[in-house]
Structures are given as structure tokens and as C-alpha cells.
Design a protein around this motif. Structure first.
Motif, PDB file in Angstrom:
ATOM      1  N   TRP A 130     -18.519  26.179 -36.393  1.00  0.00           N
ATOM      2  CA  TRP A 130     -19.104  25.146 -35.558  1.00  0.00           C
ATOM      3  C   TRP A 130     -20.595  25.440 -35.501  1.00  0.00           C
ATOM      4  N   ILE A 131     -21.411  24.446 -35.282  1.00  0.00           N
ATOM      5  CA  ILE A 131     -22.854  24.679 -35.235  1.00  0.00           C
ATOM      6  C   ILE A 131     -23.204  25.698 -34.142  1.00  0.00           C
ATOM      7  N   ARG A 188     -15.473  17.730 -32.253  1.00  0.00           N
ATOM      8  CA  ARG A 188     -15.916  16.355 -32.407  1.00  0.00           C
ATOM      9  C   ARG A 188     -15.141  15.732 -33.561  1.00  0.00           C
ATOM     10  N   GLU A 213     -19.364  19.480 -24.523  1.00  0.00           N
ATOM     11  CA  GLU A 213     -18.984  18.225 -23.868  1.00  0.00           C
ATOM     12  C   GLU A 213     -19.505  18.291 -22.436  1.00  0.00           C
ATOM     13  N   PRO A 214     -19.448  17.161 -21.741  1.00  0.00           N
ATOM     14  CA  PRO A 214     -19.906  17.214 -20.355  1.00  0.00           C
ATOM     15  C   PRO A 214     -19.026  18.174 -19.549  1.00  0.00           C
ATOM     16  N   ARG A 238     -20.196  10.032 -25.789  1.00  0.00           N
ATOM     17  CA  ARG A 238     -20.523   9.339 -27.030  1.00  0.00           C
ATOM     18  C   ARG A 238     -20.552   7.826 -26.828  1.00  0.00           C
ATOM     19  N   TRP A 255     -27.118  20.734 -23.798  1.00  0.00           N
ATOM     20  CA  TRP A 255     -26.774  19.577 -24.642  1.00  0.00           C
ATOM     21  C   TRP A 255     -27.463  19.685 -25.995  1.00  0.00           C
ATOM     22  N   TRP A 256     -26.695  19.505 -27.024  1.00  0.00           N
ATOM     23  CA  TRP A 256     -27.245  19.434 -28.374  1.00  0.00           C
ATOM     24  C   TRP A 256     -26.154  19.027 -29.340  1.00  0.00           C
ATOM     25  N   GLN A 257     -26.457  18.995 -30.631  1.00  0.00           N
ATOM     26  CA  GLN A 257     -25.524  18.500 -31.646  1.00  0.00           C
ATOM     27  C   GLN A 257     -25.718  19.265 -32.951  1.00  0.00           C
ATOM     28  N   THR A 258     -24.748  19.115 -33.863  1.00  0.00           N
ATOM     29  CA  THR A 258     -24.918  19.669 -35.206  1.00  0.00           C
ATOM     30  C   THR A 258     -26.253  19.180 -35.781  1.00  0.00           C
ATOM     31  N   GLU A 259     -26.555  17.931 -35.529  1.00  0.00           N
ATOM     32  CA  GLU A 259     -27.762  17.314 -36.073  1.00  0.00           C
ATOM     33  C   GLU A 259     -29.045  17.911 -35.503  1.00  0.00           C
ATOM     34  N   ASP A 288     -26.013  24.283 -18.611  1.00  0.00           N
ATOM     35  CA  ASP A 288     -25.249  23.284 -19.356  1.00  0.00           C
ATOM     36  C   ASP A 288     -26.164  22.816 -20.480  1.00  0.00           C
ATOM     37  N   SER A 293     -22.758  26.635 -21.071  1.00  0.00           N
ATOM     38  CA  SER A 293     -21.690  25.687 -21.370  1.00  0.00           C
ATOM     39  C   SER A 293     -22.161  24.763 -22.487  1.00  0.00           C
ATOM     40  N   VAL A 294     -21.268  24.419 -23.389  1.00  0.00           N
ATOM     41  CA  VAL A 294     -21.643  23.571 -24.532  1.00  0.00           C
ATOM     42  C   VAL A 294     -20.438  22.824 -25.085  1.00  0.00           C
ATOM     43  N   THR A 344     -19.536  17.519 -40.049  1.00  0.00           N
ATOM     44  CA  THR A 344     -19.188  17.087 -38.704  1.00  0.00           C
ATOM     45  C   THR A 344     -18.743  15.637 -38.766  1.00  0.00           C
ATOM     46  N   ILE A 389     -25.749  13.923 -19.463  1.00  0.00           N
ATOM     47  CA  ILE A 389     -25.167  13.281 -20.641  1.00  0.00           C
ATOM     48  C   ILE A 389     -23.830  12.680 -20.246  1.00  0.00           C
TER      49      ILE A 389
HETATM   50  C1  6R9 Z   1     -23.262  21.686 -30.042  1.00  0.00           C
HETATM   51  C2  6R9 Z   1     -22.208  20.683 -30.335  1.00  0.00           C
HETATM   52  C3  6R9 Z   1     -22.128  17.163 -30.455  1.00  0.00           C
HETATM   53  C4  6R9 Z   1     -21.643  16.224 -29.377  1.00  0.00           C
HETATM   54  C5  6R9 Z   1     -22.790  15.575 -28.645  1.00  0.00           C
HETATM   55  C6  6R9 Z   1     -22.165  15.287 -27.305  1.00  0.00           C
HETATM   56  C7  6R9 Z   1     -21.251  16.473 -27.070  1.00  0.00           C
HETATM   57  C8  6R9 Z   1     -22.353  18.723 -26.719  1.00  0.00           C
HETATM   58  C9  6R9 Z   1     -22.773  18.677 -24.594  1.00  0.00           C
HETATM   59  C10 6R9 Z   1     -22.179  17.444 -24.965  1.00  0.00           C
HETATM   60  C11 6R9 Z   1     -22.346  16.691 -22.792  1.00  0.00           C
HETATM   61  C12 6R9 Z   1     -23.135  18.866 -23.212  1.00  0.00           C
HETATM   62  N1  6R9 Z   1     -21.931  17.525 -26.289  1.00  0.00           N
HETATM   63  N2  6R9 Z   1     -22.859  19.442 -25.706  1.00  0.00           N
HETATM   64  N3  6R9 Z   1     -21.975  16.462 -24.067  1.00  0.00           N
HETATM   65  N4  6R9 Z   1     -22.909  17.832 -22.357  1.00  0.00           N
HETATM   66  N5  6R9 Z   1     -23.672  20.001 -22.761  1.00  0.00           N
HETATM   67  O1  6R9 Z   1     -21.307  20.484 -29.542  1.00  0.00           O
HETATM   68  O2  6R9 Z   1     -22.315  20.022 -31.534  1.00  0.00           O
HETATM   69  O3  6R9 Z   1     -20.015  19.577 -32.491  1.00  0.00           O
HETATM   70  O4  6R9 Z   1     -22.072  18.317 -33.272  1.00  0.00           O
HETATM   71  O5  6R9 Z   1     -21.054  17.878 -31.036  1.00  0.00           O
HETATM   72  O6  6R9 Z   1     -20.941  16.963 -28.373  1.00  0.00           O
HETATM   73  O7  6R9 Z   1     -21.398  14.109 -27.361  1.00  0.00           O
HETATM   74  O8  6R9 Z   1     -23.219  14.416 -29.332  1.00  0.00           O
HETATM   75  P1  6R9 Z   1     -21.328  18.959 -32.158  1.00  0.00           P
END
Ligand code: 6R9
Length: 638
Positions: A294-295, A514, A373-374, A503, A398-402, A396, A370-371, A249, A500
Motif C-alpha cells: 500500500w502507498i 480502495r 478513511e475518515p 469519495r 489525509w492523502w492518496q497513492t496519487e 488524522d 490514522s490513515v 490502485t 474529508i
Molecule cells: C493513503 C491512502 C486514498 C483514499 C482517499 C480518501 C481515503 C485516506 C483518509 C481518507 C478520510 C483520511 N482516505 N486517508 N479519507 N480521511 N485521513 O489511503 O491511499 O489507498 O490511495 O486511498 O482513501 O478517499 O482518496 P489510497
């Protein structure tokens, strides 16, 4: 505490949330015993020290992830559908039962073993979503190899970089990909990539289309060879903390990071979040339309649903192929109960109008997710009102690869809890979010913003960056010692809900992808006519963020600006992927820099956002005239 019974029915789900953050160790220990099948039990639930980047869960335990995703369900319900492969051509879906998927995985595991793949190796998977891709991931897990799935839209160079960094000796691909009615030459891309990858000894090639491709001595015809293998494949007993996969990522510096996830903690977290955030029940059809590269595809197309014995959809197509009704036609045909997609697609579909949604029966839908971005309020409202007929909760997430799995979402605990549009809202079990001010102090009041950090470790989090633990520590553990730093900003409402905001670093989010601005700059700067460049993200109505590129040409070049643009587009799409191509290219004489030579991206961002009254402190700027030139040039361009 009545461990055998687990927590459900003992604590209400709201009580469980409090319990899970104040007693993380006992909470996760009970859940891990209850939800995973162990070959031998763990003796220590956790041994973590966030400040040193040490994260270890369920030590002493041995298990096999593929057994947890397949064998245990084959014992109870062999004929249940595990995968529904929603192929590009509508109406041509393929269903794969748990017993079929186990057989496929075992044959593939044996094939890989016969070709010398073993515990400690990394297998790169360059395939679109399809049952053989899932079987490849699970076959790696079965024999103890790590997988490294690379999004099949990435260019040969991006793929090669990931293969090299992962020191991968085996690649699995398909002859061709099919998406949105277009055929892509994936095997050719692999051929080009492995030329620069001396570690690669073998390439397994599955057939997605009937068109033959050139096979070399290194290549293995996968389906043909699988037929010769036994349908029983002894699973390797893995330690909880052995590597399950790497996934690359973007970070704020040029080089992508290979985040490392391990066995037990990751699987447990993916399974638990899948069940609770989406209210997934046995028999439901779960439709996550993300790519497996993608994660989101890893956790919610593959591992979460399969660990729960669910039925999961693998979506090969696009939201607008053959027309903008594709998602909803798929929902009707496959009777999808939970639909999980990205805001960029929702915004795109919203523009085509409600009729594409109304055409199809969506009465099976229970939850919309939803996943990526905002999600803006307009898209959220449309998703809720039009797609869900006002009756399905929108989560909605929120999470990340990490983070490995969802950390903040509206309904991890109470299935009837209030949901506020456009907000991820509430932490999942065991997650304790905090906001930090710019001095690194925890902000305790509500109705404030700050850098989003997580105060305690959780089983799903990444353990390290492949071959670069120091970078892991610097990126996630050092910004706020003792806390996991997410790189995102957030607002906590007066009611204590999280929203959220985006970034904080130089990473942008284009259509849910990303990408580090430095990665794009790197490529742009390789153009022989370019002296230097700066890339920033700007708000884009459909993609969320677009790519805005400032380019300074070399003074001695005689190439015309008009000729540079297609060149840059070509280079970026070849070296990264199409989605990373600049939306705007502005040629400038010089970039605004500090006296120490740092490009002032903050100023560029304000110019592009037309926020000229808020340019901020320009005192460190080397040559203030540069900013005026850029403002003028931006007006002319847009
Ligand atoms: C799962 C995924 C992570 C980054 C994360 C943030 C953004 C993901 C979000 C969101 C607002 C949400 N992000 N979900 N921002 N609302 N529901 O997307 O992983 O590809 O690692 O991206 O995406 O900025 O830090 P990844």
C-alpha cells in the motif's frame, strides 16, 4: 534568504506554512538541497503545468534513492537499527541495522544486475512486509530499476494483471507467507500468475518458512545466491524524474491504475512529511502497521523513515493475532514512539474493550496517526483517550497513492496546534487545498463543502499513469483545469479546517482498501448465471464501507440463488482478494436505469442507506417499478 541555514530558526513554523505556498519554488529548492544527498545538483526546482499533466521537479539533478536511505546513515551511525521486523509470531522480532540493510541491498542489487535487470526494467515484488522486501525495493532503486509492489493478499489473477500491465520481467517473492497464524502459498500464487505473463523471465524466491517449494528453471533461490554476491554495489546515478516505482490502485473504471512516482520529489516529500506530521525525532521508533503493498507502507514504513535515518517497524501480523492486544503488546515490547494505523482496525479493537489496551505499557507513545478513511468520532476518542491515555496527539492524515505523501494533517507546522477530533484539518507545507462547487468554481467561504482539489503542484505527486498519460490527464487534471482533482469531497469548517467526507466517484473504501465498484462488478458478471450486477458501498460499523451487490440472474438459468452466493464469493476472492467479497447479495429482477441505459447507483445507494425520502430526481428512470421492487427486496434481506 539564508539558504544554507535552511528555514528552521529563520521563520517560525506557521510563517513557514505561508511562505511555502506563496513561494513553492524557493521553498522546495532549499529543502531539497538541505535534506537530500545529490550526486549532481539540480538546475530547475520545478517545471510544472498542471493543466497539461506535466509535473517535473529538480531537473538536472542526479541522485540515488538507496544512497539517501542507507549509505549516508551508514557513514554516521552504522549500528543504528533501521528495521524492526515484527514477525507474525509475537516476541520473535528481528532487528536490522543500517549497515546490515546496506549489505543486503547491495548483494541483492548485484544479484539482480547479474540476472540482467537494468535501468528501465520493472521488478514486481509480491512479498509480505519483511527486511528482504525492503531490501528488494532499495536494490531496485540502487540499480535504477522501477519496483511494483503488489499486496501479497492479492489473488493470482490480480497479480498477473498488474505484472502484465507493468510489463515486468522479474518477480521477487517468498516461498510462503505467514499472517495471523495462517500460512499462505505465495510462491504457488506467483507460479499461477506468471503462466499468463509472457514477459516474466525470472522469479527470485526468498524463504520465509522452512518448507521447500517446487523450483523451476525460471526460479532463483534468493538468499543462497545473494551470499555469492559482493557487498559493494555501485549505485546508478538517476535523474530526479526517472521512475522510482509503480503502484497500482483502484479508479472509477474497471482497470487498476499503475501510478508512477519518481525519484527526488517523492523521497523528499515522504521524508519531510514523516518528520513533521508525526514529530519524528532521531532515536524514535516509528511503527506504521500498514502493508508495504500500500502507498502508506511505501512512504511511511520504508522511504520516509529511512530517508530520515529513522528506525521503522515492519508489521507482518494482524491486529487480533494472537489476541486483540497485539498492537499494544508490540508497542510495549518494541518501545514504539509513533504508532500509525487505520480506522478500521481501531474500530475493530474498540469492540473488544479497553482491557486489551490497559494490559500493556504504552508510555513510550508520543503521537498516534490514522490513515486510509475518515475516522469517526467514537474511534478517534477511543484512540486518544484509551490508547494514548489522553496525552498523545492523534493525527488524522489525509492523502492518496496519487499524492505520494500526507497532504492534510493536524500538525504539519505548529507542534502545539489545537486538534479537533476526526479532522485532517491543515495543509502540509506547500499544499494549497481548494474546494470546488459543482460548476467548477472555487468556493472561498468557510463552513462549506465541495470537491477537494489542490491548487499547486508539489514534489510528491504522481507523475502519470503507467502507459496511459491521457487517463492521468482526464482523471486528475481535466475535471478542474489548472487544479489537481482528488476525487474526494471535503468540508471546510468555520475555522478553516478541512474534514474529508469521502469519495465522490464510484470507488469504495473497505477496511482502508480502495476498490472500484466496477472491478467487483466485472467479476460478478463473469458468473455464468449472472445477467448483470451493480455494486455499491454502504456504511459498515467496522470496515468503514461494506460491499453491497445487486444481482440480476439470467432468465434461462436453473442455478438457485443460494448456490450463486458462494460462487460469487469464491470468484471475487480468487480474482481480487477476500476483502472485496460482497457482504450482502440482493437478487433483483432488474436494475434501475436511465433511459440511456446507465445504472442509477445513486438510487441504489439511497435504498441501502434507507434514505427513501431522498431518492432524488427519478424522471430519467426508465421503469420506476424497478425501484419499488428493490426497496421491498432490501427490507426482506436486511
Ligand atoms: C493513503 C491512502 C486514498 C483514499 C482517499 C480518501 C481515503 C485516506 C483518509 C481518507 C478520510 C483520511 N482516505 N486517508 N479519507 N480521511 N485521513 O489511503 O491511499 O489507498 O490511495 O486511498 O482513501 O478517499 O482518496 P489510497
Amino acid at each position: 534568504m539564508p539558504e544554507a541555514a535552511g528555514f528552521e530558526g529563520v521563520l517560525d513554523r506557521a510563517g513557514l506554512q505561508d511562505f511555502s505556498v506563496t513561494n513553492i519554488e524557493s521553498f522546495w529548492a532549499v529543502v531539497a538541497r538541505q535534506r537530500l544527498s545529490w550526486i549532481s545538483p539540480f538546475h530547475t526546482a520545478q517545471d510544472c503545468d498542471l493543466s497539461r499533466g506535466q509535473i517535473r521537479w529538480f531537473e538536472g539533478g542526479k541522485l540515488n534513492v538507496s544512497v539517501n536511505c542507507l549509505d549516508r546513515h551508514v557513514h554516521t551511525c552504522p549500528e543504528r537499527v533501521a528495521l524492526i521486523w515484527e514477525r507474525d509470531e509475537p516476541g520473535s522480532e528481528v532487528k536490522v541495522t543500517y549497515s546490515q540493510l546496506l549489505e543486503m541491498t547491495c548483494r541483492l542489487g548485484n544479484l539482480l544486475r547479474r540476472h540482467g535487470v537494468k535501468k528501465g526494467d520493472t521488478v514486481t515484488i509480491y512479498m509480505p512486509p519483511c527486511p528482504l522486501a525492503v531490501a528488494s525495493m532499495l536494490a531496485c532503486a540502487r540499480i535504477g530499476a522501477a519496483h511494483n509492489v503488489v499486496f501479497a493478499g492479492f489473488s493470482a489473477e490480480a497479480l498477473a494483471e498488474r505484472i502484465r500491465d507493468a510489463q515486468s520481467n522479474t518477480v521477487i517473492t517468498v516461498n510462503q507467507g505467514v499472517r495471523g497464524g495462517k500460512v499462505t502459498e505465495l510462491k504457488k500464487t506467483v507460479d499461477a500468475a506468471v503462466q499468463g505473463c509472457p514477459t516474466v523471465q525470472q522469479v527470485f524466491v526468498a524463504m520465509r518458512t522452512e518448507n521447500p517449494v517446487v523450483m523451476t528453471a525460471r526460479d532463483v533461490a534468493m538468499e543462497e545466491e545473494m551470499l555469492k554476491e559482493d557487498v559493494v554495489c555501485e549505485p546508478t546515478a538517476m535523474d530526479s524524474e526517472d521512475v522510482l516505482f509503480l503502484l497500482y490502485t483502484s479508479g472509477s473504471t474497471g482497470k487498476p491504475k499503475g501510478l508512477v512516482h519518481t525519484q527526488a520529489g517523492y523521497l523528499l516529500y515522504a521524508a519531510l512529511t514523516h518528520r513533521y506530521v508525526f514529530s519524528y525525532h532521531d532515536g524514535d521508533v516509528f511503527g506504521c502497521v500498514a502493508d508495504i503493498g500500500w502507498i502508506t507502507g511505501h512512504s511511511y514504513s520504508v522511504y520516509g523513515p529511512l530517508a530520515n535515518g529513522g528506525t521503522t517497524v515492519l508489521f507482518e501480523s494482524t491486529p487480533i493475532y494472537p489476541d486483540p492486544g497485539r498492537y499494544w503488546e508490540t508497542v510495549q515490547r518494541l518501545k514504539i514512539n509513533q504508532f500509525y494505523g487505520a480506522p478500521t482496525a481501531i474500530r475493530l479493537l474498540l469492540k473488544y474493550g479497553d482491557q486489551w489496551v490497559h494490559k500493556y505499557d504504552r508510555s513510550t507513545l508520543k503521537t498516534l496517526g490514522s490513515v486510509g478513511e475518515p475516522i469517526n468520532t467514537e474511534a478517534w476518542e477511543w484512540y486518544h483517550r484509551v490508547v494514548g491515555d489522553g496525552r498523545c496527539p492523534v493525527v488524522d492524515t489525509w492523502w492518496q497513492t496519487e499524492t505520494g505523501g500526507i497532504c492534510i494533517a493536524p500538525r504539519p507546522s505548529d507542534p502545539d496546534a489545537e486538534i479537533v477530533p476526526g479532522m485532517a484539518m491543515r495543509p502540509f507545507f506547500g499544499i494549497k487545498p481548494v474546494l470546488m462547487d459543482s460548476k467548477g468554481k472555487v468556493v472561498t467561504s468557510n463552513d462549506t463543502s465541495g470537491a477537494l482539489c489542490i491548487a499547486q503542484p508539489w514534489p510528491g505527486m504522481a507523475r502519470t499513469i503507467h502507459n496511459d498519460h491521457q487517463r492521468f490527464i482526464e482523471t486528475y487534471c481535466q475535471p478542474n483545469p489548472g487544479y489537481f482533482f482528488t476525487g474526494d469531497g471535503a468540508h471546510r469548517s468555520k475555522d478553516g479546517y478541512y474534514q474529508i467526507t469521502g469519495r465522490l466517484d464510484d470507488v469504495i473504501n473497505v477496511s482502508g482498501h480502495r476498490i472500484g465498484t466496477a472491478e467487483i462488478e466485472d467479476i460478478v458478471n463473469q458468473c455464468s448465471a449472472v445477467a448483470e450486477s451493480a455494486v455499491i458501498g454502504y456504511s459498515h460499523p467496522i470496515k468503514g464501507q461494506g460491499v453491497y451487490t445487486f444481482v440480476v440472474l439470467k432468465t434461462d438459468t436453473d442455478i438457485q440463488e443460494a448456490d450463486v452466493c458462494p460462487q460469487l464469493n469464491n470468484m471475487v476472492s480468487k480474482k481480487i482478494a477476500k476483502y472485496a467479497c460482497p457482504d450482502y447479495i440482493q437478487f433483483v429482477q432488474r436494475l434501475p436505469k436511465t433511459r440511456s441505459g446507465k445504472i442509477m447507483r445513486r438510487v441504489l445507494r439511497k435504498v441501502v442507506e434507507r434514505d427513501l425520502d431522498e431518492l432524488g430526481d427519478l424522471s430519467t428512470l426508465d421503469d420506476p417499478a424497478a425501484v419499488q421492487e428493490i426497496i421491498q427486496g432490501h427490507r426482506d434481506l436486511c
